[in-house]
Scaffold this motif. Structure first.
Motif, PDB file in Angstrom:
ATOM      1  N   PHE A  82       0.821  -1.204   0.000  1.00  0.00           N
ATOM      2  CA  PHE A  82       0.000   0.000   0.000  1.00  0.00           C
ATOM      3  C   PHE A  82       0.859   1.260   0.000  1.00  0.00           C
ATOM      4  O   PHE A  82       0.501   2.257  -0.638  1.00  0.00           O
ATOM      5  CB  PHE A  82      -0.947   0.013   1.201  1.00  0.00           C
ATOM      6  CG  PHE A  82      -1.797   1.254   1.248  1.00  0.00           C
ATOM      7  CD1 PHE A  82      -2.940   1.354   0.471  1.00  0.00           C
ATOM      8  CD2 PHE A  82      -1.439   2.352   2.024  1.00  0.00           C
ATOM      9  CE1 PHE A  82      -3.719   2.505   0.477  1.00  0.00           C
ATOM     10  CE2 PHE A  82      -2.205   3.508   2.042  1.00  0.00           C
ATOM     11  CZ  PHE A  82      -3.356   3.577   1.268  1.00  0.00           C
TER      12      PHE A  82
ATOM     13  N   ALA B  83       1.749   2.071  -3.423  1.00  0.00           N
ATOM     14  CA  ALA B  83       0.580   2.574  -4.147  1.00  0.00           C
ATOM     15  C   ALA B  83       0.305   4.028  -3.792  1.00  0.00           C
ATOM     16  O   ALA B  83      -0.074   4.834  -4.658  1.00  0.00           O
ATOM     17  CB  ALA B  83      -0.648   1.707  -3.831  1.00  0.00           C
TER      18      ALA B  83
ATOM     19  N   GLY C 144      -4.973   1.055  -4.502  1.00  0.00           N
ATOM     20  CA  GLY C 144      -4.695   0.709  -3.112  1.00  0.00           C
ATOM     21  C   GLY C 144      -5.828   1.111  -2.196  1.00  0.00           C
ATOM     22  O   GLY C 144      -6.546   2.084  -2.461  1.00  0.00           O
TER      23      GLY C 144
ATOM     24  N   ALA D 125      -3.619  -2.952  -3.892  1.00  0.00           N
ATOM     25  CA  ALA D 125      -3.017  -3.296  -2.601  1.00  0.00           C
ATOM     26  C   ALA D 125      -4.084  -3.080  -1.536  1.00  0.00           C
ATOM     27  O   ALA D 125      -4.955  -2.210  -1.672  1.00  0.00           O
ATOM     28  CB  ALA D 125      -1.794  -2.428  -2.333  1.00  0.00           C
TER      29      ALA D 125
END
Length: 717
Positions: free
Chosen positions: A314, A317, A451, A494
């Protein structure tokens, strides 16, 4: 009342005494014990066929209006070959064979009533059929393969051989088949069809006896008066203030209050109101709703958390995102508010046993409270489970109410009908937890969701329910707080999910669909914000996130297509969509909503539910309809406000349940039998209801709604 099986009786002794065919419902624990060479003489879960042909099932599940006993009767009727309307069912006394897998505590929750027991009950019916047919074949010198049971009679081709009652005694002496042969799917005449609920006609006539209706010979009545402040203990009371009410006999002290005992329920309730009572000061008295919100908001920003799921990167992202969307959402404490407040009957018998009649969802938990308060071993206690005037999870946690009832019965030396008035039922807590969520989404330049980070914060229901035990550490991961988020089928680029525990002295417990209710609202409404920021249709965004999962897509598409998603609507109306997975089932709902006189008007709710397979179609439809209604009730007006460490709204004039004018004009159920393992039905339809309506309101007004309930002073907040 529920009869109680006696552990000391062997199977043969029991059969000899009853003259009936009794089939133990095998559970894995019994097989494991037998394999280890350990005898299991207790007959605790069984199907009974008496000499007169009557059939009775002892059910492991509480009937609380959900129709589960009718569904269980359908399974037995189908496998055994008897009329479904002729089967009597009672909820059993807690014992090993009524615990799923032989281990889980006997209780009714988690949408396990059918999915947890349908195979066991089918096997019980099939075993009884095989034993009766074997007895008929041998005693009548007929080929076993040519026999069957239909309408309660053993048939040889088209000829009636005997009613099953005439063969029950002989069949009872036969061994129970280890692997009973179930009827083929093609021979099942009830499964998946609409069968009339066996309890509805009697309810229409007002005949069923609930705990509140029950009367024991010589019993007195006791009404509780408890501390409104959570966690406060009794300091003292002036007994004369209650005795001034005609009919009051005495006042019994309790750990968190007192019970006024009288010759009638009305006198006990009046005496409880009149009682001059004092409670010990506690620091909990400073707590209010604003402080709870502030504490959860602070927790959302905590540097530490309990990680529930981490897919992909994440942080990467976030660095690469063309844009982000971020929002905080909040839900309040919710009361279960069953129609029947907590009450029970307690009687100590001359033989040293104790009997309890109670509307419980959790027989084993109740047994623990009874034995702790009475000092008696479990084998001296008998629990008769009455019909419930509503449960919704509240009757999973009645330890304190049960303890107090036993203490009162000990003090007065007579049978007691113990009751909490409505103010205590709502005011004593065990609510659905208040909770907040902070969500952040990352978007690419072409509008893809690359994400998603969801953090929830709030009380730990697991620690509250288990106290003083600690099934998880302080600050650990409470699975209920990430329910339906931890196992979501959505696949953003993500995905990070974590939780921060923030505890308060307000006790919490499972509320229908538990954590899925708040988490479904959080994520589904945030996804509509993400769709708007990405310039996408909310339905299309969800299709992108579920593109890898054909089953989930089918559920989402069914709801959208049946609701006419994308088709023109009358002016002033909009649709909202939501998809939530819970209890092994997938559910999508579309709401069609307008605003009239400052209030939401729900014209239509379309529900698509894939629960794998169903037994009672009427029961499933009823659960879908009830789930939608309760889901909307939680969204419209329900909220427990806290001030001075106590619930402010302690009765139905202040706790706003959904009223008829706010109910949907139309609820449309589409049940998908995908062949997947059977999932739950009682809870999955509830979580998508609120976000579907909220998303429709977002479409109408252009403003996201990040806090429930929707209404304040009767108008959209």
């Amino acid at each position: 009342m529920t009869a109680i099986s006696t552990p000391a009786l062997s199977r043969r002794q029991l059969l000899a005494g009853s003259g009936a065919l009794v089939i133990a419902m095998a559970v894995p624990a019994h097989k494991a014990l037998a394999a280890a060479g350990i005898a299991t003489p207790m007959l605790t879960a069984y199907l009974e066929v008496r000499g007169d042909g009557s059939v009775k099932l002892w059910s492991p599940t509480t009937e609380m209006g959900q129709g589960i006993h009718t569904g269980h009767a359908m399974l037995i009727a189908e496998e055994l070959g008897v009329p479904v309307e002729g089967i009597r069912i009672e909820t059993a006394h807690p014992a090993p064979a009524f615990r799923r897998g032989g281990k889980a505590p006997m209780s009714s929750g988690g949408s396990w009533g059918m999915r947890g027991w349908h195979e066991t009950l089918r096997r019980a019916g099939a075993a009884a059929r095989m034993m009766l047919l074997a007895e008929a074949a041998e005693s009548r010198s007929l080929p076993l393969a040519e026999l069957d049971i239909a309408d309660g009679k053993v048939m040889h081709r088209d000829r009636v051989i005997a009613p099953i009652g005439a063969l029950a005694a002989g069949a009872a002496a036969r061994p129970v088949p280890e692997e009973p042969v179930l009827r083929p799917l093609s021979a099942r005449t009830l499964t998946g069809r609409i069968v009339r609920r066996h309890d509805i006609p009697a309810k229409v006539r007002g005949e069923p006896v609930y705990s509140m209706d029950l009367s024991l010979p010589g019993e007195v009545f006791a009404c509780a008066r408890l501390s409104p402040v959570f966690g406060a203990a009794l300091e003292g009371f002036d007994e004369a203030s209650a005795r001034a009410v005609a009919g009051v006999l005495q006042v019994v002290p309790l750990p968190t209050g007192a019970a006024v005992v009288a010759t009638s329920m009305w006198a006990a309730m009046k005496g409880a109101k009149a009682l001059d009572i004092r409670f010990r000061p506690t620091e909990n008295a400073t707590l209010d709703s604003a402080a709870i919100t502030a504490g959860m908001t602070e927790a959302l920003g905590s540097a530490t958390s309990a990680m529930a799921r981490e897919d992909g990167d994440f942080d990467a992202a976030l660095k690469e995102a063309a844009s982000t969307v971020e929002a905080d959402y909040e839900v309040p404490y919710l009361s279960h508010t069953p129609m029947e407040p907590w009450n029970c009957h307690v009687r100590f018998n001359a033989d040293g046993t104790l009997e309890v009649w109670a509307p419980t969802q959790a027989q084993d938990r109740l047994m623990g409270a009874i034995t702790a308060a009475s000092g008696l071993p479990a084998e001296k206690v008998r629990i008769h489970t009455t019909l419930l005037g509503g449960g919704f999870g509240r009757r999973l946690r009645d330890n304190e109410g049960m303890r107090d009832a036993v203490l009162v019965a000990l003090a007065v030396g007579k049978p007691v009908h113990f009751v909490w008035p409505r103010e205590e039922e709502i005011g004593q807590g065990w609510y659905r937890p208040a909770q907040m969520a902070r969500m952040k989404a990352t978007l690419s330049s072409d509008g893809r969701l690359t994400g998603l980070w969801v953090r929830t914060a709030g009380p730990s229901m697991a620690l509250d329910m288990a106290a003083p035990a600690t099934p998880i550490p302080e600050g650990g991961l409470d699975g209920s707080s990430v329910q339906s988020l931890a196992d979501t089928r959505y696949k953003p680029g993500a995905y990070r999910l974590d939780y921060v525990m923030k505890r308060y002295p307000v006790p919490t417990a499972p509320w229908r669909a538990v954590g899925s209710t708040q988490n479904g609202y959080f994520l589904e409404c945030f996804l509509d914000e993400v769709a708007k920021a990405a310039g996408k249709c909310p339905y299309r965004l969800r299709r992108e996130l579920l593109a890898h999962d054909a089953r989930a897509l089918n559920v989402l598409d069914t709801a959208a297509v049946q609701a006419g998603w994308g088709q023109p609507l009358p002016p002033g109306r909009a649709r909202g969509i939501a998809y939530v997975e819970s209890y092994g089932s997938l559910c999508a709902e579309v709401a069609e909503v307008s605003i009239a006189d400052g209030r939401p008007l729900v014209h239509r709710m379309v529900v698509a539910l894939d629960c794998g397979s169903i037994v009672s179609r009427d029961g499933a439809i009823s659960q879908i309809e009830g789930g939608v209604i309760q889901g909307l009730s939680s969204a419209f007006g329900e909220a427990v406000e806290i001030a001075g460490g106590a619930a402010v709204n302690r009765n139905l004039d202040g706790y706003e349940l959904l009223r008829m004018p706010d109910a949907p004009r139309w609820i449309e159920a589409h049940i998908i039998e995908s062949g997947a393992p059977m999932g739950g039905v009682g809870e999955p339809p509830l979580p998508p209801a609120a976000p579907a309506v909220v998303n429709a309101l977002h479409a109408l007004t252009g403003k996201p709604i990040r806090r429930l309930p929707l209404l304040k002073d009767g108008q959209l907040a």
